[in-house]
Write a protein that holds these residues in place. Structure first.
Motif, PDB file in Angstrom:
ATOM      1  N   ARG A  75     -12.310  -1.340  12.181  1.00  0.00           N
ATOM      2  CA  ARG A  75     -11.345  -0.368  12.686  1.00  0.00           C
ATOM      3  C   ARG A  75     -11.122  -0.561  14.188  1.00  0.00           C
ATOM      4  NH1 ARG A  75     -12.301   6.134  13.586  1.00  0.00           N
ATOM      5  NH2 ARG A  75     -10.116   6.693  14.005  1.00  0.00           N
ATOM      6  N   PHE A 106      -3.830  -3.257   8.403  1.00  0.00           N
ATOM      7  CA  PHE A 106      -3.274  -2.027   7.846  1.00  0.00           C
ATOM      8  C   PHE A 106      -3.173  -0.971   8.943  1.00  0.00           C
ATOM      9  CE2 PHE A 106      -5.305  -4.370   4.482  1.00  0.00           C
ATOM     10  CZ  PHE A 106      -4.344  -4.365   3.481  1.00  0.00           C
ATOM     11  N   ALA A 141     -12.911   2.994   6.102  1.00  0.00           N
ATOM     12  CA  ALA A 141     -11.532   3.244   6.528  1.00  0.00           C
ATOM     13  C   ALA A 141     -11.051   4.595   6.031  1.00  0.00           C
ATOM     14  CB  ALA A 141     -10.607   2.148   6.005  1.00  0.00           C
ATOM     15  N   GLU A 142     -10.089   5.161   6.758  1.00  0.00           N
ATOM     16  CA  GLU A 142      -9.398   6.378   6.352  1.00  0.00           C
ATOM     17  C   GLU A 142      -7.948   6.031   6.062  1.00  0.00           C
ATOM     18  OE1 GLU A 142     -10.401  10.158   8.584  1.00  0.00           O
ATOM     19  OE2 GLU A 142     -11.001   8.655  10.068  1.00  0.00           O
ATOM     20  N   ALA A 143      -7.224   6.963   5.459  1.00  0.00           N
ATOM     21  CA  ALA A 143      -5.792   6.781   5.205  1.00  0.00           C
ATOM     22  C   ALA A 143      -5.074   8.089   5.505  1.00  0.00           C
ATOM     23  CB  ALA A 143      -5.547   6.333   3.777  1.00  0.00           C
ATOM     24  N   HIS A 145       0.863  -1.192   0.000  1.00  0.00           N
ATOM     25  CA  HIS A 145       0.000   0.000   0.000  1.00  0.00           C
ATOM     26  C   HIS A 145       0.888   1.226   0.000  1.00  0.00           C
ATOM     27  CE1 HIS A 145       1.005   0.965   4.194  1.00  0.00           C
ATOM     28  NE2 HIS A 145       0.920  -0.338   4.424  1.00  0.00           N
ATOM     29  N   HIS A 152     -10.148  -1.587  -2.373  1.00  0.00           N
ATOM     30  CA  HIS A 152     -10.500  -0.425  -1.576  1.00  0.00           C
ATOM     31  C   HIS A 152     -11.128  -0.908  -0.271  1.00  0.00           C
ATOM     32  CE1 HIS A 152     -10.090   2.676  -4.859  1.00  0.00           C
ATOM     33  NE2 HIS A 152     -10.112   1.558  -5.566  1.00  0.00           N
ATOM     34  N   LEU A 153     -10.878  -0.179   0.812  1.00  0.00           N
ATOM     35  CA  LEU A 153     -11.460  -0.539   2.098  1.00  0.00           C
ATOM     36  C   LEU A 153     -12.658   0.348   2.400  1.00  0.00           C
ATOM     37  CD1 LEU A 153      -8.443  -1.250   4.466  1.00  0.00           C
ATOM     38  CD2 LEU A 153      -9.574  -2.715   2.797  1.00  0.00           C
ATOM     39  N   TRP A 191      -0.903   5.820   6.392  1.00  0.00           N
ATOM     40  CA  TRP A 191      -0.669   4.376   6.439  1.00  0.00           C
ATOM     41  C   TRP A 191       0.834   4.127   6.354  1.00  0.00           C
ATOM     42  CZ3 TRP A 191      -4.409   0.761   3.306  1.00  0.00           C
ATOM     43  CH2 TRP A 191      -5.719   0.907   3.791  1.00  0.00           C
ATOM     44  N   PRO A 199      -7.603   4.718   1.120  1.00  0.00           N
ATOM     45  CA  PRO A 199      -7.466   3.422   1.790  1.00  0.00           C
ATOM     46  C   PRO A 199      -7.517   2.281   0.775  1.00  0.00           C
ATOM     47  CG  PRO A 199      -9.675   4.289   2.113  1.00  0.00           C
ATOM     48  CD  PRO A 199      -8.897   5.368   1.421  1.00  0.00           C
ATOM     49  N   TYR A 259      -6.613  -1.310  10.797  1.00  0.00           N
ATOM     50  CA  TYR A 259      -7.784  -1.901  10.145  1.00  0.00           C
ATOM     51  C   TYR A 259      -7.553  -3.388   9.884  1.00  0.00           C
ATOM     52  CZ  TYR A 259      -9.092   2.951   9.424  1.00  0.00           C
ATOM     53  OH  TYR A 259      -9.419   4.281   9.614  1.00  0.00           O
ATOM     54  N   ASP A 269      -2.631   2.665  10.266  1.00  0.00           N
ATOM     55  CA  ASP A 269      -2.670   4.116  10.073  1.00  0.00           C
ATOM     56  C   ASP A 269      -2.052   4.746  11.319  1.00  0.00           C
ATOM     57  OD1 ASP A 269      -3.182   6.644   9.189  1.00  0.00           O
ATOM     58  OD2 ASP A 269      -5.342   6.384   8.957  1.00  0.00           O
TER      59      ASP A 269
END
Length: 336
Positions: free
Chosen positions: A143, A109, A86-88, A59, A82-83, A91, A66, A126, A111
């Motif tokens: 999350r 993953f 989720a936010e990015a 990633h 894509h998740l 990451w 995300p 995540y 963050d």
């Protein structure tokens, strides 16, 4: 300005490492592939698929969506995921495990980047069930939020014990630490990360061995293997990379994979020294050391792999610090 200083420090450190002398045997490394996808410009996390042979996940770093990518052994993207939910923000790492009860792969993953050491009230990891089919899709994510017991900090390392499922975060600091998450994670409130061990200076990633017998922490210069207790096992020299960001074990646990940020960035395979492997993973003495004296000699740690900092490490970090101070002073003058 935090990003600028950190990246400048990385450049200065890598430059100093190169000028300090060779630290890696060219014949020990193997370039597996380069990422072919033009969208993969800041590969920051790396993991081997637990269920798909010859598949690797990665990633991008901050300022990205995300999204993660499944690539094959030639570095070609097989699927983009894509998740959902989720936010990015930043990451920095990922990990892959297998659910013992279902046999399904589990991807994590992190963050966890925070260049301002307190910009975010909490950090997030995540959890995603690995897809059975490698085709573009949007996947649901769970999350988990975290807070450090001793205050916010920057981190770039995530690892999950393959047997217990316990999650660990490794901070990226001049006095880094390994933090353990609770045995059972809660999705409805922040989970507290508690310090359990020290970590090398400016760690950029970490990973657990597939059998749980060791873990590795990557820095800009090298990688260090540890027992689960936190005791150092050996230092493993790494290939010179533009910005060393990721580390992972191969599926058999006998080698490390390491990658870098940048367009068309490479991924290398680095064998773990035999003396640092678990006894069950070592080749038979007859196959590797026909003479007893050769076997005795090979069991002695090389100078670059003994515990603690070597003189070279100290000199490199001193030079890097001097370079960083110069960068800070230059930026300070420009921003008056």
């Amino acid at each position: 300005m935090g990003d600028v200083l950190i990246r400048a420090l990385a450049v200065a450190a890598v430059t100093c490492a190169v000028t300090a002398g060779p630290a890696f045997a060219d014949d020990a490394r193997e370039k597996l592939f380069t990422f072919k996808d033009a969208r993969i410009t800041e590969s920051s996390g790396l993991a081997v698929s637990p269920t798909h042979d010859g598949v690797y996940y990665t990633h991008n770093d901050s300022a990205a969506a995300p999204v993660f990518y499944a690539v094959d052994a030639n570095g070609r993207t097989k699927a983009t995921f894509h998740l959902r939910g989720a936010e990015a923000r930043d990451w920095e790492a990922m990990a892959a495990t297998k659910d013992a009860s279902t046999g399904r792969g589990v991807l994590w993953f992190a963050d966890i980047g925070d260049n301002l050491d307190g910009a975010w009230p909490d950090i997030s990891v995540y959890k995603v069930t690995e897809p059975r089919t490698l085709r573009d899709a949007t996947l649901p994510a769970v999350r988990y939020r975290f807070r450090y017991e001793d205050g916010a900090r920057n981190a770039e390392g995530l690892m999950v014990h393959p047997r217990t499922g316990r999650l660990y975060v490794v901070s990226k600091e001049f006095a880094g630490s390994v933090y353990a998450a609770p045995k059972r994670l809660r999705a409805d409130r922040p989970n507290i990360l508690r310090r359990v061990a020290a970590a090398p200076i400016m760690a950029t990633d970490a990973a657990y061995a597939p059998d749980g017998s060791s873990y590795v922490v990557r820095t800009y210069f090298s990688a260090t293997l540890y027992k689960p207790s936190g005791e150092s096992i050996a230092k493993v020299p790494m290939p010179e990379l533009a910005q060393a960001e990721s580390i992972a074990y191969t599926a058999d646990g006998r080698s490390l994979l390491t990658g870098s940020e940048g367009k068309s960035s490479p991924v290398y395979r680095v064998p773990i020294p035999e003396r640092a492997l678990p006894p069950a993973s070592r080749p038979s003495p007859s196959a590797t050391s026909p003479r007893p004296e050769a076997a005795a000699e090979s069991s002695r740690p090389a100078a670059s792999e003994r515990e603690g900092l070597t003189v070279r490490d100290v000199l490199v970090w001193f030079a890097a610090a001097v370079g960083a101070i110069g960068v800070i002073a230059f930026i300070a003058r420009r921003t008056r």
